[in-house]
Write a protein that holds these residues in place. Sequence first.
Motif, PDB file in Angstrom:
ATOM      1  N   PHE A 258      38.415  31.756  41.302  1.00 32.50           N
ATOM      2  CA  PHE A 258      37.705  33.006  41.022  1.00 32.50           C
ATOM      3  C   PHE A 258      38.706  34.131  41.176  1.00 32.50           C
ATOM      4  CE2 PHE A 258      35.426  36.784  42.359  1.00 32.50           C
ATOM      5  CZ  PHE A 258      34.357  36.843  41.460  1.00 32.50           C
ATOM      6  N   ASP A 259      38.803  34.997  40.163  1.00 34.67           N
ATOM      7  CA  ASP A 259      39.813  36.054  40.155  1.00 34.67           C
ATOM      8  C   ASP A 259      39.177  37.340  39.645  1.00 34.67           C
ATOM      9  OD1 ASP A 259      42.009  37.672  39.925  1.00 34.67           O
ATOM     10  OD2 ASP A 259      43.278  36.177  38.944  1.00 34.67           O
ATOM     11  N   ALA A 260      38.892  38.264  40.570  1.00 34.99           N
ATOM     12  CA  ALA A 260      38.264  39.528  40.176  1.00 34.99           C
ATOM     13  C   ALA A 260      38.378  40.529  41.307  1.00 34.99           C
ATOM     14  CB  ALA A 260      36.793  39.317  39.801  1.00 34.99           C
ATOM     15  N   ASP A 261      38.511  41.804  40.941  1.00 36.62           N
ATOM     16  CA  ASP A 261      38.510  42.910  41.899  1.00 36.62           C
ATOM     17  C   ASP A 261      39.562  42.733  42.992  1.00 36.62           C
ATOM     18  OD1 ASP A 261      36.340  44.085  40.531  1.00 36.62           O
ATOM     19  OD2 ASP A 261      34.921  42.866  41.672  1.00 36.62           O
ATOM     20  N   GLY A 262      40.713  42.189  42.621  1.00 40.43           N
ATOM     21  CA  GLY A 262      41.790  42.026  43.593  1.00 40.43           C
ATOM     22  C   GLY A 262      41.685  40.784  44.442  1.00 40.43           C
ATOM     23  N   TRP A 263      40.601  40.025  44.299  1.00 39.47           N
ATOM     24  CA  TRP A 263      40.419  38.797  45.068  1.00 39.47           C
ATOM     25  C   TRP A 263      40.781  37.579  44.220  1.00 39.47           C
ATOM     26  CZ3 TRP A 263      39.578  38.293  50.134  1.00 39.47           C
ATOM     27  CH2 TRP A 263      39.080  39.393  50.834  1.00 39.47           C
ATOM     28  N   LYS A 264      41.401  36.631  44.857  1.00 33.41           N
ATOM     29  CA  LYS A 264      41.713  35.347  44.219  1.00 33.41           C
ATOM     30  C   LYS A 264      41.264  34.251  45.186  1.00 33.41           C
ATOM     31  CE  LYS A 264      45.775  37.057  41.706  1.00 33.41           C
ATOM     32  NZ  LYS A 264      45.690  38.469  42.117  1.00 33.41           N
ATOM     33  N   LEU A 265      40.270  33.484  44.766  1.00 34.97           N
ATOM     34  CA  LEU A 265      39.710  32.426  45.595  1.00 34.97           C
ATOM     35  C   LEU A 265      39.844  31.096  44.862  1.00 34.97           C
ATOM     36  CD1 LEU A 265      36.388  34.229  46.598  1.00 34.97           C
ATOM     37  CD2 LEU A 265      38.571  34.282  47.818  1.00 34.97           C
ATOM     38  N   ALA A 266      40.107  30.026  45.602  1.00 37.29           N
ATOM     39  CA  ALA A 266      40.274  28.723  44.966  1.00 37.29           C
ATOM     40  C   ALA A 266      39.821  27.610  45.887  1.00 37.29           C
ATOM     41  CB  ALA A 266      41.730  28.494  44.574  1.00 37.29           C
ATOM     42  N   LEU A 267      39.242  26.591  45.289  1.00 37.69           N
ATOM     43  CA  LEU A 267      38.908  25.345  45.961  1.00 37.69           C
ATOM     44  C   LEU A 267      39.430  24.205  45.094  1.00 37.69           C
ATOM     45  CD1 LEU A 267      35.200  25.986  47.007  1.00 37.69           C
ATOM     46  CD2 LEU A 267      37.190  25.974  48.524  1.00 37.69           C
ATOM     47  N   GLY A 268      39.874  23.130  45.724  1.00 41.80           N
ATOM     48  CA  GLY A 268      40.375  22.018  44.931  1.00 41.80           C
ATOM     49  C   GLY A 268      40.389  20.719  45.692  1.00 41.80           C
ATOM     50  N   VAL A 269      40.352  19.637  44.936  1.00 42.25           N
ATOM     51  CA  VAL A 269      40.449  18.307  45.503  1.00 42.25           C
ATOM     52  C   VAL A 269      41.294  17.460  44.552  1.00 42.25           C
ATOM     53  CG1 VAL A 269      38.263  17.644  44.412  1.00 42.25           C
ATOM     54  CG2 VAL A 269      39.181  16.270  46.294  1.00 42.25           C
ATOM     55  N   SER A 270      42.195  16.667  45.099  1.00 43.38           N
ATOM     56  CA  SER A 270      43.020  15.799  44.264  1.00 43.38           C
ATOM     57  C   SER A 270      43.217  14.463  44.954  1.00 43.38           C
ATOM     58  CB  SER A 270      44.384  16.450  43.972  1.00 43.38           C
ATOM     59  OG  SER A 270      45.138  16.594  45.156  1.00 43.38           O
ATOM     60  N   ALA A 297      41.664  24.917  50.222  1.00 39.85           N
ATOM     61  CA  ALA A 297      40.904  26.160  50.072  1.00 39.85           C
ATOM     62  C   ALA A 297      41.873  27.321  50.250  1.00 39.85           C
ATOM     63  CB  ALA A 297      39.777  26.243  51.101  1.00 39.85           C
ATOM     64  N   GLU A 298      41.778  28.308  49.369  1.00 44.60           N
ATOM     65  CA  GLU A 298      42.749  29.394  49.380  1.00 44.60           C
ATOM     66  C   GLU A 298      42.072  30.711  49.036  1.00 44.60           C
ATOM     67  OE1 GLU A 298      46.737  28.315  48.217  1.00 44.60           O
ATOM     68  OE2 GLU A 298      46.710  29.933  46.746  1.00 44.60           O
ATOM     69  N   ALA A 299      42.503  31.775  49.705  1.00 45.57           N
ATOM     70  CA  ALA A 299      41.978  33.109  49.441  1.00 45.57           C
ATOM     71  C   ALA A 299      43.131  34.097  49.434  1.00 45.57           C
ATOM     72  CB  ALA A 299      40.943  33.503  50.489  1.00 45.57           C
ATOM     73  N   GLY A 300      43.166  34.938  48.425  1.00 46.58           N
ATOM     74  CA  GLY A 300      44.207  35.945  48.318  1.00 46.58           C
ATOM     75  C   GLY A 300      43.611  37.293  47.991  1.00 46.58           C
ATOM     76  N   ARG A 301      44.270  38.350  48.454  1.00 41.54           N
ATOM     77  CA  ARG A 301      43.778  39.708  48.234  1.00 41.54           C
ATOM     78  C   ARG A 301      44.946  40.627  47.896  1.00 41.54           C
ATOM     79  NH1 ARG A 301      39.858  43.148  46.571  1.00 41.54           N
ATOM     80  NH2 ARG A 301      39.794  45.073  47.787  1.00 41.54           N
ATOM     81  N   ASP A 302      44.842  41.304  46.746  1.00 39.53           N
ATOM     82  CA  ASP A 302      45.815  42.317  46.362  1.00 39.53           C
ATOM     83  C   ASP A 302      45.296  43.676  46.807  1.00 39.53           C
ATOM     84  OD1 ASP A 302      47.505  40.474  45.066  1.00 39.53           O
ATOM     85  OD2 ASP A 302      46.309  40.594  43.234  1.00 39.53           O
ATOM     86  N   ALA A 309      52.563  47.992  47.412  1.00 38.27           N
ATOM     87  CA  ALA A 309      51.679  47.043  46.731  1.00 38.27           C
ATOM     88  C   ALA A 309      51.772  45.709  47.463  1.00 38.27           C
ATOM     89  CB  ALA A 309      52.079  46.886  45.275  1.00 38.27           C
ATOM     90  N   SER A 310      50.656  45.240  47.989  1.00 38.69           N
ATOM     91  CA  SER A 310      50.665  44.081  48.875  1.00 38.69           C
ATOM     92  C   SER A 310      49.762  42.974  48.365  1.00 38.69           C
ATOM     93  CB  SER A 310      50.215  44.484  50.285  1.00 38.69           C
ATOM     94  OG  SER A 310      51.050  45.478  50.840  1.00 38.69           O
ATOM     95  N   ARG A 311      50.086  41.771  48.806  1.00 40.67           N
ATOM     96  CA  ARG A 311      49.216  40.625  48.578  1.00 40.67           C
ATOM     97  C   ARG A 311      49.232  39.755  49.823  1.00 40.67           C
ATOM     98  NH1 ARG A 311      51.093  37.325  43.826  1.00 40.67           N
ATOM     99  NH2 ARG A 311      52.532  36.391  45.305  1.00 40.67           N
TER     100      ARG A 311
END
Length: 606
Positions: A258-270, A297-302, A309-311
């Motif tokens: 999910f990528d919107a409003d400066g947020w980047k969220l991810a879930l995954g399985v392999s 599971a990952e979460a990022g914020r710009d 300018a940070s992330r």
Amino acid sequence: MFLTDLPPPPPAAETIIVTAARGGESRDKSAASVSLIEPVTVERLGEPLLATLLRLTPSASLSVAGPAGSLTQVRLRGAEANHTLLFVDGIRANDPAAGNEPRFELLSADLADRIEIVRGPQSALWGSEAIGGVVALSAQPRDDFSAVAEAGSQRFGRIGGSAGYREGDVSVGLGGGIQGARGINAFAGGPGDRDGYRNAVLRGRVDWTAGPLTLSASGFGIASKSEFDGSDPATFLRADTANSTRNRLAAARLGARFDADGWKLALGVSRLGSRNRNLLAKIEQNRTSGRRDTLTAEAGRDFAAAGVASRLTVAGEWTGERFTASDTVYGGFTNQRRKRDQTALTAEYRGEAGPVVATLALRHDAFSAFRDAMTFRAGALIALGGGLQLAGSWGEGIAQPTFFDLYGFFPGSYVGNPALKPERSRGGELSLRAVSGPWRAAITAYRQRLRDEIVASPDFTSAVNASGRSRRDGVELEAGWSGGEWLNLSATYAYLDAAEPAGRELRRPRHSGSVAADGSAGRLTYGAALSYTGTRLDRDFDLFPSPLVRLPSHWLASARLGYQVTPGVELFGRVANAFDRRVVDVVGYRAEGRSLFAGIRLGPRR
């Protein structure tokens, strides 16, 4: 830019290195030392096995135990063969059933066409095995069809292709191929039976996008057979034997981001699974199998504050590994069934203010079989003006002992050591870079120290942690010029001083380098490469007490020339080892001499 273990490959117009940071990073703003081999270069050079192209990157030493398809080890910056972390389409692909080494000999050009290499310790970002660096393979997204057929020396043959489709919110990519050769006699002692290989790969990916949400499914499979010369069952000396190994490596991944409003969220399985069967005269001797499950599971914020300018990225990961070994010649005495798991938490900060880019990363790994470990990484890049940049980084790396190191057993020759500790590395680098129009150049000096290195015991019957520290010091020079479609040039040189407490490290040349060129003009496409590997040491286990042997230096030259007879149809010819050099990367085993190939390619040019 998140997906399960790694971000997805970037669009062709962007020069993003997905392994330089958890969320990917622009090549021109990365403090890490990176190399990138683009799909157009892979196509124009025409190498059917991708590992060969790694000779064109600084400080990458290849050891191939015979002709094409034979066991291939890569050592980055003097690290061990299992100190390189490999990703294939974002999936951690080191083989848990083969000493956690990357299986570079299995990676064909039909599996991927984009190669990125990040050198230096990267465990603070990606965890265990990332001591020498990270290699990531991916297939560039495309919306068309291409196919290739080729044949040549040593009865080599290859058929492969790829196709892509995009409609609305859905994109699909498929690729695969089969290749093989009769080979030559790998045993360097004289004439004998030929040692060939067969390799089949299949890959696929589906993405569905709905606004800021993307769901993905991808996977790949590899089936391979390689013939080789092993040791005499009676004398245990190298001999012209009828050994072969059959390998299966397959992986699948599901992810959501999910990528919107400066947020980047991810879930995954392999899940990755492997199976390796070793045979002598078509009779199975032993087999190993492994499995790796990963949850991420990952979460990022710009964000921006005070002109910076940070992330900020935080990631959690669980990995479970399973290993099984069995034999048919020792009555089951070598059988093993083991498992282990680990959890990890990673935090990374990236800040950019004017000409300065800075990164910090911290990772905590909790191992089920070892003490917990913390790893750290910091880097900075400063634009000095006039196209000059000064970059530096410092980082730590860690590698777990392999299942074989810990529990391996062969009667009368090897017993594992369950008391082994993980290996730890730390070091830094300083780089001066210049970018001016079509020109690009860099000089980098690095220094790394490895402690608790896992080495053979004095009688070579087990593994131990070495006392003292091993060192890896070196200098890398890189230069490139892009003249547009008609010509692109690159050149590298690397000096390496790698030593363990007992002496100089094996199979690491002090001097290595390369020159490569590719381009197109009118109906012609062309590519050529020349690599140099200096002298290095190896050990001859056929003699007692296993004396050191100096392997001779060698030049390897290759070239490919294509002619477009009609739009979408190209005929080409290719030569490998054009100077017909005698190549020995491992004591007792030799590679092919000069080899010629011809083929046809269907599809648009890149």
